[in-house]
Design an enzyme around this catalytic site. Structure first.
Site, short mmCIF file in Angstrom:
data_model
loop_
_atom_site.label_atom_id
_atom_site.label_comp_id
_atom_site.label_asym_id
_atom_site.label_seq_id
_atom_site.Cartn_x
_atom_site.Cartn_y
_atom_site.Cartn_z
N ARG A 161 4.00 3.77 8.86
CA ARG A 161 3.33 5.07 8.76
C ARG A 161 1.99 5.07 9.49
O ARG A 161 1.19 4.14 9.36
CB ARG A 161 3.09 5.42 7.28
N HIS B 154 0.80 -1.22 0.00
CA HIS B 154 0.00 0.00 0.00
C HIS B 154 0.83 1.27 0.00
O HIS B 154 0.52 2.23 -0.70
CB HIS B 154 -0.90 -0.04 1.25
C1 SIN Z 1 -7.27 4.09 4.38
O1 SIN Z 1 -8.20 4.80 4.04
O2 SIN Z 1 -7.38 3.08 5.05
C2 SIN Z 1 -5.91 4.45 3.90
C3 SIN Z 1 -5.43 5.63 4.60
C4 SIN Z 1 -3.95 5.67 4.48
O3 SIN Z 1 -3.34 4.80 3.90
O4 SIN Z 1 -3.37 6.61 5.05
#
Ligand code: SIN
Length: 539
Positions: free
Chosen positions: A380, A345
């Site tokens: 993060r 991600h």
């Molecule tokens: C999410 O909406 O879960 C992702 C937010 C992010 O990756 O900061």
């Protein structure tokens, strides 16, 4: 072998060049445009970036019962001991003004009774996530910023133009070479300041929430130009991407769990209670690994996300994008639990940069996901990355007047440089590389698999030719091989488990490893590994 004749590129001269058009690039462009002429170079459509797909929102301490200090503490806690406190404080203290500036530019966050609504996400001690159009925050930000950039008289946008390499003269960056994909022509951009805002590397993995543009191009170009990269082993997996055919995987925002949704295994057990006291709102690395283990235990390729505790009406209005996608995929959101699985991600990894975005190369700045300032540490905190793009995008404009301008002679030398030959990889390896990274360098790692990945990547590196590449596919493949090598090297080097980096052969955190790991490519393209202190790693 006969070296092909390389046509001379068309030359454009600007004060500033920005590579990438996500939040960091566009915010930097709008602020730099107050000081000079700006080129935004982007390899796809202007809006195509990780920002466009961000659902969750913007974490910022704007409320009376919140403080930048509390936000900083949450960021540090999530970062697993690897955050640079100075950078974290910069983010959280300058965050409110950056968000107000975004609002001034036209951004409309969701409000109730005049007040901005604040969502909750994992590892935040308080509700502080601003969102827009429910779960389409990134899209609204891209829309706001790209509209502004498109009509700005000092900004020229070069869509479908891919950077092939950075240009250096006398040890400083003087711009870049690119391919104009519309005209199939080589172009050269010259400027005193080049800003990489080229995003992350999710496409290294076959299962990712990231769009196809995220191939680590800026990181690879910076490495070839001699810059250090840092924390390359820290790739964040989001625990809840929709499990279905196709890539990229559709994200089911953490905000859904923030509103009460619960992860369940095959037996229907809400298993997160066994892994962490914060249960479904534990830090993202903990949740992702827990999901992975439950999947393995149950012999399934997913776990279930149960949002039955969220009143249906508020689910529909808060998450219209998710509801729409689930319905398009044929899910009965009124009755079914939703299958989810982890997906690559976000990259905490990146080009070493200080809080003013300065890299190891004079004239080259870097902001956003392509950098590593030590902000996110090993993991993060959710929704900190858009704020990062805003805060450090703005800081670029603050530092630029202090940077040395290109001399007339340097400009002349830069214009005369021969287009550098670039190592290319055949496009066909993209899928193979993604599967290799997913199976060998994913959520859980160990030496044998990492060594196998290392050998395969070395073979691909050796096998690639040394002619300038002629297409986006060739450029991206070459960049992916370069960046994947760095991820594998760093993952092998860090013999402990911390944050998003988990080694099953070294499952414990080791305090001796409370250091950043840096990588540099030497002149013979070998990777040189080193470490740097947690605080001020770039000094
Ligand atoms: C999410 O909406 O879960 C992702 C937010 C992010 O990756 O900061």
């Amino acid at each position: 072998m006969i070296t092909p004749t390389i046509p001379r590129p068309n030359i454009h001269e600007f004060d500033f060049i920005i590579v990438g058009s996500g939040v960091a690039g566009l915010f930097a462009a709008l602020h730099l445009a107050e000081q000079g002429e700006v080129a935004v170079v982007t390899k796809d459509r202007l809006i195509e970036s990780n920002t466009e797909y961000a659902q969750g929102g913007v974490a910022v301490a704007l409320d009376e019962d919140d403080t930048p200090q509390a936000h900083a503490e949450d960021t540090l806690r999530a970062g697993a001991g690897l955050c640079d406190e100075r950078v974290v404080k910069t983010l959280t203290e300058e965050g409110p003004a950056a968000v107000e500036e975004l609002i001034r530019l036209g951004m409309r966050f969701d409000r109730e009774g005049g007040e901005m609504v604040r969502g909750r996400e994992a590892a935040h001690s308080i509700r502080r996530i601003l969102h827009a159009s429910g779960d389409e925050t990134g899209h609204e930000i891209e829309r706001t910023l790209s509209r502004r950039a498109q009509v700005h008289p000092s900004i020229d946008i070069f869509e479908h133009t891919i950077m092939t390499d950075l240009l250096t003269v006398e040890g400083r960056c003087v711009g870049l070479d690119a391919l104009d994909l519309n005209q199939d022509a080589r172009v050269r951009f010259l400027a005193s300041v080049t800003v990489l805002a080229s995003g992350g590397l999710g496409q290294l993995f076959s299962v990712t929430t990231n769009p196809p543009v995220t191939t680590g191009d800026g990181m690879a170009a910076a490495a070839r130009a001699g810059c250090r990269l840092m924390d390359m082993e820290f790739i964040q997996f989001h625990p809840t991407a929709l499990y279905h055919e196709g890539s990229p995987k559709f994200l089911i925002s953490e905000a859904v769990r923030g509103e009460g949704a619960v992860l369940r295994n095959a037996a229907g057990e809400a298993f997160m209670a066994r892994y962490h006291e914060d249960e479904d709102l534990a830090p993202r690395d903990v949740v992702a690994r827990a999901v992975f283990r439950e999947m393995r235990r149950d012999g399934r390729e997913y776990v279930d996300l149960d949002f039955s505790s969220i009143p249906l009406e508020s689910f529909l209005s808060r998450f219209p994008g998710i509801v729409g996608e689930l319905q398009r995929q044929g899910f009965d959101i009124y009755r079914e639990r939703i299958p989810v699985a982890p997906a690559a991600h976000y990259s905490m990894a990146g080009i070493v940069a200080d809080p003013n975005a300065r890299t190891d190369l004079t004239g080259l700045l870097a902001v956003g996901e392509c950098t590593c300032m030590g902000l996110h540490g090993g993991n993060r905190l959710a929704s900190n990355s858009i704020l990062e793009g805003l805060v450090f995008g703005m800081r670029v404009a603050r530092i630029s007047p202090a940077l040395p301008k290109l001399s007339y002679e340097q400009l002349g030398m830069a214009a005369e440089l021969a287009p550098p030959p670039v190592r290319v990889a055949p496009p066909a390896i993209r899928g193979e590389l993604q599967r290799l990274m997913h199976s060998h360098v994913g959520l859980e790692r160990e030496k044998k698999a990492l060594r196998e990945a290392q050998e395969q990547l070395a073979a691909w590196t050796l096998g690639i030719a040394t002619v300038p590449f002629a297409s986006r596919e060739e450029a991206e493949s070459a960049n992916m091989v370069t960046v994947a090598r760095m991820v594998v090297e760093a993952a092998l080097g860090r013999t402990e488990s911390r944050g998003a980096h988990y080694r099953s052969d070294y499952p414990e955190r080791d305090e001796a490893w409370r250091r950043h790991l840096t990588l540099r490519m030497d002149e013979s393209k070998q990777l040189v590994i080193d470490t740097a202190p947690v605080d001020r790693p770039c000094d």
